[in-house]
Design a protein around this motif. Structure first.
Motif, PDB file in Angstrom:
ATOM      1  N   THR A  60       0.807  -1.223   0.000  1.00 46.88           N
ATOM      2  CA  THR A  60       0.000   0.000   0.000  1.00 46.88           C
ATOM      3  C   THR A  60       0.844   1.278   0.000  1.00 46.88           C
ATOM      4  N   LEU A 181      -5.937  -0.477   3.258  1.00 48.93           N
ATOM      5  CA  LEU A 181      -6.535  -0.896   1.988  1.00 48.93           C
ATOM      6  C   LEU A 181      -7.699   0.013   1.593  1.00 48.93           C
ATOM      7  N   ARG A 183     -10.675  -0.249   0.762  1.00 51.54           N
ATOM      8  CA  ARG A 183     -11.839  -0.783   0.034  1.00 51.54           C
ATOM      9  C   ARG A 183     -11.564  -2.201  -0.428  1.00 51.54           C
ATOM     10  N   SER A 186      -9.868  -4.246  -4.805  1.00 50.92           N
ATOM     11  CA  SER A 186      -8.630  -3.774  -5.433  1.00 50.92           C
ATOM     12  C   SER A 186      -7.635  -4.927  -5.540  1.00 50.92           C
ATOM     13  N   ASP A 187      -6.600  -4.739  -6.357  1.00 53.00           N
ATOM     14  CA  ASP A 187      -5.555  -5.752  -6.460  1.00 53.00           C
ATOM     15  C   ASP A 187      -4.888  -5.986  -5.107  1.00 53.00           C
ATOM     16  N   PHE A 189      -6.206  -5.579  -2.140  1.00 46.47           N
ATOM     17  CA  PHE A 189      -7.133  -6.321  -1.287  1.00 46.47           C
ATOM     18  C   PHE A 189      -7.099  -7.801  -1.629  1.00 46.47           C
ATOM     19  N   ARG A 190      -7.163  -8.125  -2.929  1.00 48.78           N
ATOM     20  CA  ARG A 190      -7.157  -9.533  -3.341  1.00 48.78           C
ATOM     21  C   ARG A 190      -5.855 -10.223  -2.957  1.00 48.78           C
TER      22      ARG A 190
END
Length: 197
Positions: A60, A181, A183, A186-187, A189-190
C-alpha cells in the motif's frame, strides 16, 4: 424518553482523524531481535502479525523503519522480520525511545508522515517511550496490540492501558491493514486477503 445524540461537524472530524491512512502512515518495527524475541509473551503471534503489516505496508506504499536496540548485545532482527522488511532501513539505537536517537528521528521525520504505526518489543519499555516521544511532537500514534509484546502479560497490559489513557490509539493488525486498503475489490485487497484468513 430516548435522547439521540446528533453528531456535530467537529465530532465527525474527530472520528475521521482516527482513521489510519496509507498516504499518512509510517510503520515502525521496534527491536524484534534474536535475543529478545524468545523471552516475549506470544512471540510467534507478534512475528506473524508484524510480517503481515510489513507486507501490507509494501503493498500500500507505506514506508517502514526498523530498529535494533544495542545489536552487539541483543543480536540482529530475527530472520523472518528481516526478510519481510525488504529494503526498508534497519537502524541501530541505544536510547529506549527511538525518537531520542538522532539517526532514527531524522529518518522518521524525513518520511513526512503524520501517523506512526508502532509494533515491536518490549511494549512497556521501548514501544511506550517511543509512542510518548511521538505524541509530544504532535504525531498521531497507533500501537498494534497483537504485534507488540513484553516478557510478562502484566507489563504488556499496563503498557496498553497507559498508552490508551494518554491518547494513543490501541489497534489490531487487521484494523491497520483494512484501513490502509480502504476498500474491497482492489488488487491489493485480493493479494492481502488470503494472508489474513
Amino acid at each position: 424518553m430516548v435522547v439521540y445524540h446528533i453528531p456535530t461537524i467537529n465530532w465527525l472530524r474527530e472520528i475521521a482523524d482516527l482513521l489510519i491512512r496509507a498516504h499518512d502512515s509510517a510503520l515502525i518495527v521496534i527491536d524484534m531481535q534474536e535475543r529478545l524475541v524468545p523471552a516475549m509473551q506470544a512471540p510467534a503471534r507478534t512475528i506473524r502479525n508484524t510480517r503481515l503489516l510489513l507486507k501490507a505496508a509494501a503493498r500500500t506504499g507505506v514506508p517502514a523503519l526498523l530498529t535494533e536496540q544495542y545489536p552487539q548485545g541483543l543480536g540482529q532482527t530475527v530472520p523472518e522480520i528481516r526478510k519481510a522488511a525488504g529494503d526498508n532501513a534497519i537502524l541501530p539505537k541505544m536510547h529506549f525511545s527511538c525518537m531520542e536517537d538522532q539517526g532514527f528521528a531524522g529518518a522518521f521525520r524525513s518520511l513526512g508522515r503524520r501517523q506512526a504505526i508502532l509494533t515491536g518489543m518490549e511494549a512497556h519499555i521501548c514501544v511506550v517511550q517511543t509512542a510518548a516521544s511521538l505524541v509530544e511532537e504532535g504525531f498521531d500514534v497507533f500501537v498494534v496490540s497483537d504485534a507488540t509484546a513484553s516478557r510478562t502479560i502484566e507489563s504488556e497490559q499496563a503498557c496498553l492501558a497507559r498508552l490508551s489513557a494518554g491518547g494513543v490509539s490501541v489497534v489490531t493488525t487487521e484494523m491497520v491493514i483494512f484501513e490502509w486498503l480502504g476498500r474491497a475489490g482492489s488488487d491489493a485487497f485480493r493479494e492481502m486477503l488470503p494472508m489474513i484468513k
